[in-house]
Design a protein around this motif. Structure first.
Motif, PDB file in Angstrom:
ATOM      1  N   LYS A  26     -27.505  -1.725 -11.838  1.00 16.70           N
ATOM      2  CA  LYS A  26     -27.527  -2.047 -10.412  1.00 16.70           C
ATOM      3  C   LYS A  26     -27.900  -0.785  -9.643  1.00 16.70           C
ATOM      4  O   LYS A  26     -27.383   0.298  -9.934  1.00 16.70           O
ATOM      5  CB  LYS A  26     -26.147  -2.542  -9.984  1.00 16.70           C
ATOM      6  CG  LYS A  26     -26.051  -3.003  -8.559  1.00 16.70           C
ATOM      7  CD  LYS A  26     -24.642  -3.523  -8.299  1.00 16.70           C
ATOM      8  CE  LYS A  26     -24.490  -4.027  -6.889  1.00 16.70           C
ATOM      9  NZ  LYS A  26     -23.145  -4.551  -6.667  1.00 16.70           N
ATOM     10  N   VAL A  27     -28.799  -0.912  -8.679  1.00 20.00           N
ATOM     11  CA  VAL A  27     -29.228   0.225  -7.883  1.00 20.00           C
ATOM     12  C   VAL A  27     -28.120   0.593  -6.898  1.00 20.00           C
ATOM     13  O   VAL A  27     -27.723  -0.225  -6.070  1.00 20.00           O
ATOM     14  CB  VAL A  27     -30.542  -0.089  -7.130  1.00 20.00           C
ATOM     15  CG1 VAL A  27     -30.944   1.068  -6.228  1.00 20.00           C
ATOM     16  CG2 VAL A  27     -31.660  -0.427  -8.107  1.00 20.00           C
ATOM     17  N   LEU A  28     -27.627   1.831  -7.014  1.00 17.68           N
ATOM     18  CA  LEU A  28     -26.572   2.323  -6.134  1.00 17.68           C
ATOM     19  C   LEU A  28     -27.137   3.079  -4.936  1.00 17.68           C
ATOM     20  O   LEU A  28     -26.540   3.084  -3.867  1.00 17.68           O
ATOM     21  CB  LEU A  28     -25.627   3.252  -6.898  1.00 17.68           C
ATOM     22  CG  LEU A  28     -24.856   2.649  -8.060  1.00 17.68           C
ATOM     23  CD1 LEU A  28     -24.026   3.720  -8.748  1.00 17.68           C
ATOM     24  CD2 LEU A  28     -23.977   1.512  -7.580  1.00 17.68           C
ATOM     25  N   ASP A  29     -28.289   3.735  -5.139  1.00 12.83           N
ATOM     26  CA  ASP A  29     -28.863   4.552  -4.084  1.00 12.83           C
ATOM     27  C   ASP A  29     -30.356   4.708  -4.341  1.00 12.83           C
ATOM     28  O   ASP A  29     -30.820   4.551  -5.475  1.00 12.83           O
ATOM     29  CB  ASP A  29     -28.180   5.924  -4.063  1.00 12.83           C
ATOM     30  CG  ASP A  29     -28.413   6.706  -2.777  1.00 12.83           C
ATOM     31  OD1 ASP A  29     -28.999   6.151  -1.822  1.00 12.83           O
ATOM     32  OD2 ASP A  29     -27.995   7.880  -2.735  1.00 12.83           O
ATOM     33  N   ILE A  30     -31.093   5.035  -3.274  1.00  9.06           N
ATOM     34  CA  ILE A  30     -32.533   5.269  -3.356  1.00  9.06           C
ATOM     35  C   ILE A  30     -32.831   6.534  -2.569  1.00  9.06           C
ATOM     36  O   ILE A  30     -32.276   6.749  -1.490  1.00  9.06           O
ATOM     37  CB  ILE A  30     -33.324   4.086  -2.753  1.00  9.06           C
ATOM     38  CG1 ILE A  30     -33.028   2.793  -3.514  1.00  9.06           C
ATOM     39  CG2 ILE A  30     -34.824   4.376  -2.760  1.00  9.06           C
ATOM     40  CD1 ILE A  30     -33.608   1.543  -2.869  1.00  9.06           C
ATOM     41  N   LYS A  31     -33.689   7.393  -3.138  1.00  6.47           N
ATOM     42  CA  LYS A  31     -34.089   8.600  -2.421  1.00  6.47           C
ATOM     43  C   LYS A  31     -35.564   8.885  -2.695  1.00  6.47           C
ATOM     44  O   LYS A  31     -36.136   8.380  -3.658  1.00  6.47           O
ATOM     45  CB  LYS A  31     -33.232   9.798  -2.816  1.00  6.47           C
ATOM     46  CG  LYS A  31     -33.456  10.302  -4.239  1.00  6.47           C
ATOM     47  CD  LYS A  31     -32.592  11.509  -4.532  1.00  6.47           C
ATOM     48  CE  LYS A  31     -32.806  12.005  -5.966  1.00  6.47           C
ATOM     49  NZ  LYS A  31     -31.991  13.183  -6.249  1.00  6.47           N
ATOM     50  N   THR A  32     -36.159   9.701  -1.837  1.00  4.21           N
ATOM     51  CA  THR A  32     -37.537  10.135  -2.001  1.00  4.21           C
ATOM     52  C   THR A  32     -37.566  11.655  -1.983  1.00  4.21           C
ATOM     53  O   THR A  32     -37.018  12.279  -1.072  1.00  4.21           O
ATOM     54  CB  THR A  32     -38.437   9.592  -0.873  1.00  4.21           C
ATOM     55  OG1 THR A  32     -38.344   8.169  -0.856  1.00  4.21           O
ATOM     56  CG2 THR A  32     -39.881   9.994  -1.078  1.00  4.21           C
ATOM     57  N   GLU A  33     -38.157  12.233  -3.022  1.00  7.16           N
ATOM     58  CA  GLU A  33     -38.323  13.684  -3.112  1.00  7.16           C
ATOM     59  C   GLU A  33     -39.746  13.972  -3.530  1.00  7.16           C
ATOM     60  O   GLU A  33     -40.229  13.408  -4.522  1.00  7.16           O
ATOM     61  CB  GLU A  33     -37.346  14.290  -4.125  1.00  7.16           C
ATOM     62  CG  GLU A  33     -35.919  14.340  -3.661  1.00  7.16           C
ATOM     63  CD  GLU A  33     -35.015  15.070  -4.645  1.00  7.16           C
ATOM     64  OE1 GLU A  33     -35.507  15.590  -5.667  1.00  7.16           O
ATOM     65  OE2 GLU A  33     -33.806  15.105  -4.394  1.00  7.16           O
ATOM     66  N   ASP A  34     -40.423  14.854  -2.793  1.00  6.16           N
ATOM     67  CA  ASP A  34     -41.803  15.222  -3.099  1.00  6.16           C
ATOM     68  C   ASP A  34     -42.691  13.986  -3.266  1.00  6.16           C
ATOM     69  O   ASP A  34     -43.490  13.896  -4.205  1.00  6.16           O
ATOM     70  CB  ASP A  34     -41.870  16.094  -4.352  1.00  6.16           C
ATOM     71  CG  ASP A  34     -41.116  17.402  -4.194  1.00  6.16           C
ATOM     72  OD1 ASP A  34     -41.137  17.961  -3.082  1.00  6.16           O
ATOM     73  OD2 ASP A  34     -40.498  17.848  -5.177  1.00  6.16           O
TER      74      ASP A  34
END
Length: 98
Positions: A26-34
């Motif tokens: 299950k996806v707990l969090d989403i982030k974007t880096e570079d």
């Protein structure tokens, strides 16, 4: 907006499968880096590139839970059973001492 390997949008609480190993979580969090989108899965507590997972429909989720709370993949268990059934037993493999 993070998208999966099939360009479907990924949201927190979606279930996804990591395409390389079949890990489902299950996806707990989403982030974007570079400029790369990442998703955090509950099962492993690891970050995965969003393009390496695929969003699952509820009918595709194969994770079941035992009474002890440990999870397992039903299809993986079936494969292991089939492998064991296909093993050949041969009396010449081992010799008794004596």
């Amino acid at each position: 907006m993070a998208s999966d390997a099939r360009d479907k949008e990924i949201s927190v609480d979606d279930y996804v499968r990591y395409v390389d190993t079949g890990t489902i979580g299950k996806v707990l969090d989403i982030k974007t880096e570079d400029e790369i989108d990442w998703v955090l899965l509950d099962k492993t507590n690891l970050w995965y590139k969003s393009k390496l997972v695929e969003v699952l429909d509820e009918k595709d989720i194969k994770v079941k839970f035992t009474p002890t709370g440990r999870e397992f993949d039903v299809e993986e268990l079936k494969e292991k059973v089939a492998e064991m059934e296909n093993m050949e037993m041969d009396s010449s493999v081992a010799e008794g001492g004596g």
